[in-house]
Design an enzyme around this catalytic site. Structure first.
Site, mmCIF file in Angstrom:
data_model
loop_
_atom_site.group_PDB
_atom_site.id
_atom_site.type_symbol
_atom_site.label_atom_id
_atom_site.label_comp_id
_atom_site.label_asym_id
_atom_site.label_seq_id
_atom_site.Cartn_x
_atom_site.Cartn_y
_atom_site.Cartn_z
ATOM 1 N N HIS A 134 0.847 -1.204 0.000
ATOM 2 C CA HIS A 134 0.000 0.000 0.000
ATOM 3 C C HIS A 134 0.883 1.255 0.000
ATOM 4 O O HIS A 134 0.618 2.213 -0.732
ATOM 5 C CB HIS A 134 -0.872 0.061 1.261
ATOM 6 C CG HIS A 134 -1.908 -1.012 1.370
ATOM 7 N ND1 HIS A 134 -2.053 -1.808 2.481
ATOM 8 C CD2 HIS A 134 -2.877 -1.418 0.506
ATOM 9 C CE1 HIS A 134 -3.062 -2.651 2.312
ATOM 10 N NE2 HIS A 134 -3.574 -2.438 1.107
ATOM 11 N N SER A 151 -2.847 -7.798 3.121
ATOM 12 C CA SER A 151 -3.076 -7.619 4.557
ATOM 13 C C SER A 151 -3.483 -8.954 5.177
ATOM 14 O O SER A 151 -3.068 -9.289 6.286
ATOM 15 C CB SER A 151 -4.181 -6.586 4.800
ATOM 16 O OG SER A 151 -3.807 -5.343 4.269
ATOM 17 N N ARG A 197 -2.030 -5.896 -8.302
ATOM 18 C CA ARG A 197 -0.853 -6.727 -8.052
ATOM 19 C C ARG A 197 -0.697 -7.818 -9.103
ATOM 20 O O ARG A 197 0.396 -8.126 -9.542
ATOM 21 C CB ARG A 197 -0.954 -7.398 -6.673
ATOM 22 C CG ARG A 197 -0.851 -6.438 -5.521
ATOM 23 C CD ARG A 197 -1.296 -7.085 -4.250
ATOM 24 N NE ARG A 197 -2.690 -7.501 -4.358
ATOM 25 C CZ ARG A 197 -3.421 -7.994 -3.370
ATOM 26 N NH1 ARG A 197 -2.882 -8.166 -2.196
ATOM 27 N NH2 ARG A 197 -4.681 -8.319 -3.545
ATOM 28 N N LYS A 233 -18.324 -5.365 7.884
ATOM 29 C CA LYS A 233 -17.064 -6.105 7.732
ATOM 30 C C LYS A 233 -16.192 -5.857 8.967
ATOM 31 O O LYS A 233 -15.603 -4.778 9.115
ATOM 32 C CB LYS A 233 -16.365 -5.613 6.457
ATOM 33 C CG LYS A 233 -15.358 -6.576 5.884
ATOM 34 C CD LYS A 233 -14.902 -6.084 4.518
ATOM 35 C CE LYS A 233 -13.549 -6.614 4.131
ATOM 36 N NZ LYS A 233 -13.050 -5.964 2.912
HETATM 37 O O1 PNS Z 1 -9.042 -2.722 0.377
HETATM 38 P P1 PNS Z 1 -10.340 -3.205 -0.211
HETATM 39 O O2 PNS Z 1 -11.129 -3.995 0.820
HETATM 40 O O3 PNS Z 1 -10.148 -3.957 -1.497
HETATM 41 O O4 PNS Z 1 -11.199 -1.882 -0.559
HETATM 42 C C1 PNS Z 1 -12.489 -1.970 -1.140
HETATM 43 C C2 PNS Z 1 -13.192 -0.589 -1.085
HETATM 44 C C3 PNS Z 1 -13.272 -0.111 0.358
HETATM 45 C C4 PNS Z 1 -12.410 0.410 -1.897
HETATM 46 C C5 PNS Z 1 -14.617 -0.774 -1.680
HETATM 47 O O5 PNS Z 1 -15.278 -1.803 -1.002
HETATM 48 C C6 PNS Z 1 -15.440 0.503 -1.617
HETATM 49 O O6 PNS Z 1 -15.266 1.381 -2.427
HETATM 50 N N1 PNS Z 1 -16.334 0.617 -0.615
HETATM 51 C C7 PNS Z 1 -17.186 1.774 -0.429
HETATM 52 C C8 PNS Z 1 -18.640 1.498 -0.810
HETATM 53 C C9 PNS Z 1 -18.833 1.631 -2.310
HETATM 54 O O7 PNS Z 1 -18.683 2.676 -2.901
HETATM 55 N N2 PNS Z 1 -19.175 0.482 -2.941
HETATM 56 C C10 PNS Z 1 -19.401 0.400 -4.372
HETATM 57 C C11 PNS Z 1 -18.087 0.088 -5.096
HETATM 58 S S1 PNS Z 1 -18.420 -0.319 -6.774
#
Ligand code: PNS
Length: 167
Positions: A17, A128, A90, A41
């Site tokens: 990150h 992570s 990645r 979550k």
């Molecule tokens: O590190 P991660 O868990 O891959 O991050 C995922 C994240 C937090 C970027 C994604 O779940 C997100 O954008 N959540 C916010 C809610 C949202 O906008 N959801 C629609 C995404 S298409």
């Protein structure tokens, strides 16, 4: 002023990150690392702890700041005045989910572009989830996470071991 949002769970932040954050900070005037607060979550670290670990590491870069957000990413990005969302890519295995998310976010707000940045090759296998598993089982994680995260993981799992010893 070009602002990008780098969203994620960051549970916890890894060297992968941090590598993406440094790359984004070179491309944009300002980068907000946005920690998603998700009631559904349950992570190892609380949102406050994740923000604090990011502040202790990524927050050291001059044009980078750390915030938490609730709700839709595109709404948060628009409210901050961002023109782009950064995501790290990645491997091919990341692509399907990232592609779906990028296109859905574009559907929700076409003014915000998603940009994928590839971390240094050394970090392509890093996540992570894997770092937490290694730390939980007592393995060395020094080369995968910055020192404040290593220390925080050590404390978390020492506390877990104390609780399970009592039960
Ligand atoms: O590190 P991660 O868990 O891959 O991050 C995922 C994240 C937090 C970027 C994604 O779940 C997100 O954008 N959540 C916010 C809610 C949202 O906008 N959801 C629609 C995404 S298409």
């Amino acid at each position: 002023m070009r602002l990008a949002i780098y969203p994620g769970s960051f549970d916890p932040v890894t060297n992968g990150h941090l590598d993406v954050i440094k790359r984004a900070a070179k491309l944009f005037d300002r980068v907000i690392v946005a920690v998603a607060h998700n009631e559904q979550k349950q992570g190892l670290f609380s949102t406050e702890e994740r923000v604090s670990l990011l502040n202790a590491t990524a927050g050291q870069t001059a044009n980078v700041e750390v915030m938490e957000f609730n709700g839709l990413l595109v709404e948060f990005a628009a409210a901050q005045g961002a023109c782009a969302v950064i995501r790290g890519l990645r491997a091919i295995s990341d692509f399907e989910f990232e592609f779906q998310m990028a296109l859905m976010n574009r559907k929700l707000d076409a003014s915000i572009e998603t940009l994928f940045l590839m971390p240094k090759e050394d970090y392509t296998y890093l996540s992570s989830r894997i770092v937490k598993e290694i730390a939980r089982l007592g393995g060395g994680i020094e080369s995968f996470v910055p020192e404040p995260v290593r220390a925080a993981l050590g404390e978390k799992f020492a506390a877990e071991r104390r609780i399970s010893a009592k039960v």
